[in-house]
Enzyme design. Structure first.
Site, PDB file in Angstrom:
ATOM      1  N   THR A 144      -0.920   7.153  33.048  1.00  0.00           N
ATOM      2  CA  THR A 144      -1.746   7.034  34.251  1.00  0.00           C
ATOM      3  C   THR A 144      -2.521   8.328  34.509  1.00  0.00           C
ATOM      4  OG1 THR A 144      -1.625   6.801  36.642  1.00  0.00           O
ATOM      5  CG2 THR A 144       0.358   7.576  35.591  1.00  0.00           C
ATOM      6  N   SER A 180       4.362  10.968  42.773  1.00  0.00           N
ATOM      7  CA  SER A 180       5.486  10.099  43.193  1.00  0.00           C
ATOM      8  C   SER A 180       6.487  10.124  42.042  1.00  0.00           C
ATOM      9  CB  SER A 180       5.002   8.660  43.412  1.00  0.00           C
ATOM     10  OG  SER A 180       4.660   8.073  42.159  1.00  0.00           O
ATOM     11  N   TYR A 182       7.359   7.609  40.443  1.00  0.00           N
ATOM     12  CA  TYR A 182       6.732   6.761  39.424  1.00  0.00           C
ATOM     13  C   TYR A 182       5.804   7.595  38.532  1.00  0.00           C
ATOM     14  CZ  TYR A 182       2.814   4.260  37.466  1.00  0.00           C
ATOM     15  OH  TYR A 182       1.833   3.860  36.605  1.00  0.00           O
ATOM     16  N   HIS A 183       4.902   8.370  39.183  1.00  0.00           N
ATOM     17  CA  HIS A 183       3.944   9.143  38.381  1.00  0.00           C
ATOM     18  C   HIS A 183       4.679  10.164  37.502  1.00  0.00           C
ATOM     19  CE1 HIS A 183       0.991   7.599  41.434  1.00  0.00           C
ATOM     20  NE2 HIS A 183       0.237   7.526  40.361  1.00  0.00           N
ATOM     21  N   LYS A 186       5.980   8.798  34.275  1.00  0.00           N
ATOM     22  CA  LYS A 186       4.936   8.717  33.239  1.00  0.00           C
ATOM     23  C   LYS A 186       4.718  10.082  32.572  1.00  0.00           C
ATOM     24  CE  LYS A 186       3.315   4.427  33.845  1.00  0.00           C
ATOM     25  NZ  LYS A 186       3.315   3.392  32.803  1.00  0.00           N
ATOM     26  N   GLN A 209      -4.822   6.047  32.625  1.00  0.00           N
ATOM     27  CA  GLN A 209      -5.716   5.091  33.277  1.00  0.00           C
ATOM     28  C   GLN A 209      -5.686   5.254  34.801  1.00  0.00           C
ATOM     29  OE1 GLN A 209      -6.614   0.527  32.460  1.00  0.00           O
ATOM     30  NE2 GLN A 209      -4.640   0.715  33.461  1.00  0.00           N
TER      31      GLN A 209
END
Ligand code: NAD
Ligand code: USQ
Length: 390
Positions: A144, A180, A182-183, A186, A209
């Site tokens: 991301t 976050s 989540y980030h 990644k 992305q």
């Protein structure tokens, strides 16, 4: 080419599978349907109802003549994933099978830990499955743009940068700072893929992305072929949310100053870009990073664009102002590089201003269904709380 799509039931996985089959590739889908379950967990649903996988595959055959194979299972189960890779012998594995919501990862300890475990262990299992079955398989891994955060320098599209620290020169991995759990999952994935490339010579494309919006791709020509479309405060992304909010008469949920900038792209452009990266792999044993976005826009730009487009369709829209539930810079520099995709022939189709009206129109028939989840729209999950239970 034979391609395994991990996460084939998802927002991107389903349209990519259709596109690859339209281009004559053989597609094998894998999914454990956990996004369906996790969206239900927060009391929401896809704005556009989607059929079960067996029905989707049947529809793809009836409408387009596509033959798609599918394995149901969890890629954090190493034996399952290894068996699929061994049995299918793909040329490429596209890896979308991760938990993809920043707010979901910030709900509490359980959700933070689930997001990290699901994402990081799935990627490690994929690395090892490939190395044991056939190290030449190309991994197309979805990362991301949010891995970079919003640094005060031009974001390079490279794995490493040259630095001078305390008078000595060296190369370090491109600086990242996720916004976050989540980030960050990644970012950790990227580090693990880089390490696998270094020690095991894994061939990988790591895609950075930006947020994707839209309902359509060329192959979505029948109601049964729709892809999922999330809009609640946990699973919806900003443009898709603003379009649903317009239809439901909710003042658009601009967080904070609305000056936050990201790199957006339509579903059609995302699928075009992914196809190019799959069909044009890097050199054997190479790690390639590709930044993937089309337009750099602020939240205020998006709100104005959606309002204008919806009003053209006769829908009155108000733009709201909400306290930002996230911890993020809302006035910042943002200049990411993008050269890999244009070199491969990536040509964006339509801009957000041209697509927003169609997007709103596509949602109108589902107004009654979306209205059932009206109370899941306003921001609730707060980055500053350690327990976000309703
Ligand atoms: P999605 O949640 O709709 O799709 C992911 C799919 O993977 C789901 O069908 C889910 O059930 C499956 N999955 C998750 N964990 C799994 C596991 N352990 N085993 C098997 N299947 C599993 O998300 P999406 O929007 O299609 O995103 C796909 C990828 O792209 C994600 O990695 C996401 O982080 C990334 N991404 C998405 C966007 C966006 O705007 N949608 C933008 C940038 C990056
Ligand atoms: N935002 C609003 N109002 C909303 C929702 C979001 O102002 O109603 C703002 C957020 O504060 C943020 C920006 O919009 O500044 C983007 O938020 P988002 O929810 O659209 O996107 P994000 O949480 O970053 O995550 C999404 C996908 C994720 C992907 C990421 C790409 O869910 O899978 O990785 O976009 S990126 O943003 O480049 O990291």
């Amino acid at each position: 080419m034979k391609v395994i799509v991990l996460g084939a039931d998802g927002y991107l996985g389903w349209p990519l599978s259709l596109r690859l089959m339209a281009k004559g590739h053989e597609v094998v889908g894998v999914d454990n349907f956990v996004t369906r379950k996790n969206v239900r967990e927060v009391g929401s649903d896809s704005a556009i109802p989607i059929p079960e996988m067996a029905e989707r595959i049947k529809a793809a055959k009836e409408v387009h003549g596509f033959k798609m194979k599918f394995h149901e299972g969890d890629i954090t189960d190493y034996d399952f994933l290894h068996k699929v890779v061994k049995e299918e012998k793909p040329d490429t594995v596209v890896h979308f099978a991760e938990t993809r919501s920043a707010p979901y990862s910030m709900i509490n300890a359980k959700h933070a830990s689930y997001t990290m475990t699901n994402n990081i262990s799935g990627t490690l299992n994929l690395i090892y499955s490939i190395m044991e079955v056939n190290p030449l398989i190309h991994v197309v891994k979805m990362g991301t743009m949010g891995e970079y955060g919003t640094p005060n320098f031009d974001i390079p599209e490279t794995a490493f940068v040259d630095v001078e620290i305390n008078g000595k020169k060296d190369r370090i991995t491109t600086p990242k700072f996720g916004g976050s759990w989540y980030h960050w999952s990644k970012v950790h994935d990227t580090n693990n893929i880089l390490f696998a490339n270094k020690v095991l010579k894994l061939t990988a494309t790591d895609i950075m992305q930006g947020p994707v919006y839209g309902t359509r791709t060329t192959e979505i020509t029948d109601e049964r072929l729709h892809t999922r479309f999330d809009f609640d405060e946990v699973w919806g992304t900003v443009v898709n949310r603003f379009c649903v909010e317009s239809v439901l008469g909710v003042p658009l949920t601009v967080y904070g100053s609305g000056e936050q900038i990201r790199g957006y792209l339509s579903l059609e452009d995302s699928i075009q870009a992914l196809s190019l990266l799959i069909e044009n792999p890097p050199e054997r044993g190479e790690y390639r990073v590709a930044n993937q976005f089309v337009e750099l826009l602020s939240i205020n730009n998006i709100a104005e664009t959606v309002k204008k487009a919806a009003e053209k369709e006769g829908i009155k829209v108000n733009i709201g102002k909400y306290e930002n539930p996230r911890v993020e810079a809302d006035r910042h520099y943002y200049k990411p590089e993008i050269k890999v995709l244009p070199k491969l022939g990536f040509r964006p189709t339509l801009k957000m201003a041209d697509l927003a009206g169609q997007l709103v129109k596509d949602l109108v028939p589902y107004k009654k269904h979306m209205a059932k989840f009206h109370d899941r729209i306003l921001p609730y999950t707060n980055w500053r709380r350690t327990e976000n239970t309703r």
